[in-house]
Design a protein around this motif. Sequence first.
Motif, PDB file in Angstrom:
ATOM      1  N   UNK A  23      37.436  39.617  35.219  1.00 34.52           N
ATOM      2  CA  UNK A  23      38.577  39.154  34.413  1.00 34.52           C
ATOM      3  C   UNK A  23      39.525  38.296  35.258  1.00 34.52           C
ATOM      4  N   UNK A  24      39.822  38.784  36.465  1.00 34.72           N
ATOM      5  CA  UNK A  24      40.737  38.033  37.342  1.00 34.72           C
ATOM      6  C   UNK A  24      40.137  36.665  37.683  1.00 34.72           C
ATOM      7  N   UNK A  25      38.824  36.661  37.913  1.00 31.77           N
ATOM      8  CA  UNK A  25      38.158  35.384  38.201  1.00 31.77           C
ATOM      9  C   UNK A  25      38.255  34.448  36.998  1.00 31.77           C
ATOM     10  N   UNK A  26      38.089  34.998  35.791  1.00 29.16           N
ATOM     11  CA  UNK A  26      38.227  34.177  34.580  1.00 29.16           C
ATOM     12  C   UNK A  26      39.615  33.549  34.530  1.00 29.16           C
ATOM     13  N   UNK A  27      40.625  34.357  34.854  1.00 30.81           N
ATOM     14  CA  UNK A  27      42.002  33.842  34.870  1.00 30.81           C
ATOM     15  C   UNK A  27      42.159  32.727  35.906  1.00 30.81           C
ATOM     16  N   UNK A  28      41.589  32.939  37.084  1.00 34.79           N
ATOM     17  CA  UNK A  28      41.713  31.937  38.157  1.00 34.79           C
ATOM     18  C   UNK A  28      40.953  30.652  37.786  1.00 34.79           C
ATOM     19  N   UNK A  29      39.794  30.815  37.141  1.00 34.74           N
ATOM     20  CA  UNK A  29      39.045  29.627  36.693  1.00 34.74           C
ATOM     21  C   UNK A  29      39.858  28.852  35.655  1.00 34.74           C
ATOM     22  N   UNK A  30      40.486  29.591  34.749  1.00 36.32           N
ATOM     23  CA  UNK A  30      41.300  28.940  33.727  1.00 36.32           C
ATOM     24  C   UNK A  30      42.463  28.176  34.392  1.00 36.32           C
ATOM     25  N   UNK A  31      43.069  28.825  35.393  1.00 36.39           N
ATOM     26  CA  UNK A  31      44.183  28.183  36.092  1.00 36.39           C
ATOM     27  C   UNK A  31      43.729  26.920  36.822  1.00 36.39           C
ATOM     28  N   UNK A  32      42.435  26.873  37.170  1.00 31.11           N
ATOM     29  CA  UNK A  32      41.886  25.686  37.827  1.00 31.11           C
ATOM     30  C   UNK A  32      41.350  24.663  36.817  1.00 31.11           C
TER      31      UNK A  32
END
Length: 153
Positions: A119-128
Motif C-alpha cells: 500500500x505504501x509503495x502504491x502511495x509513493x508510486x502515485x506521488x511519483x
Amino acid sequence: MSPRNLDASMVKTVRSIAAALLTILLTLTVSARGQGKTAETTVWDKVFTDEQAARGKLSYQSACSDCHMEHLRGDGQAPPLKGEDFAPQWKTVGAFMAAMGSQMPPDKPGGLPFATYCDITAFILQANNYPAGNKELAGSLEELDKILLTPKP
Ligand code: HEC
C-alpha cells in the motif's frame, strides 16, 4: 548435364537452403523479441489502484512521514522518495520494496505487514505520477521485481 553444371546447381541448392534457414532463424528471433516486449510490465501499466494508494497514504503518515515528510522530499537525513531520481535509483518496484522492507521503518525494519508495504509503495508510486488502474499492487517480491521503473513511454 556436365559435372561442372551439376556442381553449379548443387551450389545453388545449398545456397537457397541456407537462405531459407537464415530466414527462419531471423523470423524466430524477431518474434521471440516481440514476445519479450509484450510480456514486460512497467510502472506505466497501471499497477496499483487509487484506493490502495489512499490506504498507503494513511500508513505512510503514521510510519514514515516523521522523517521522509508529508511531501516525500525527505528531511535532509531521510532521503526523498519522489522526484526524477526515483526511477533510475530503483529500476524495479521489487528493488524499491526490498530496500524499504529490509530497512524501514528504522526502529522496526520489516515490521509492517507485507500488504502495508505494498500500500505504501502504491502511495509513493502515485506521488511519483505513475498512473493508477483497477488492479492492486500485490504478489511476491520476485514478481514485483518484474515491474520495471522505465521512463514515460
Ligand atoms: C526515524 C526516521 C525514519 C522513518 C520513520 C522512516 N525512515 Fe526511511 N530512511 C530514514 C533515513 C535516515 C534513511 C537513510 C539512511 C539509511 O539508508 O538508513 C532512510 C532511507 C529510506 C529509504 C532508502 C533506502 C535505501 O536503501 O537507500 C527508503 C526507500 C525509505 N527510507 C522508506 C521509508 C518508508 C516507506 C518508511 C515508512 C514505512 C520509512 N522510510 C520510515 C529515516 C526514516
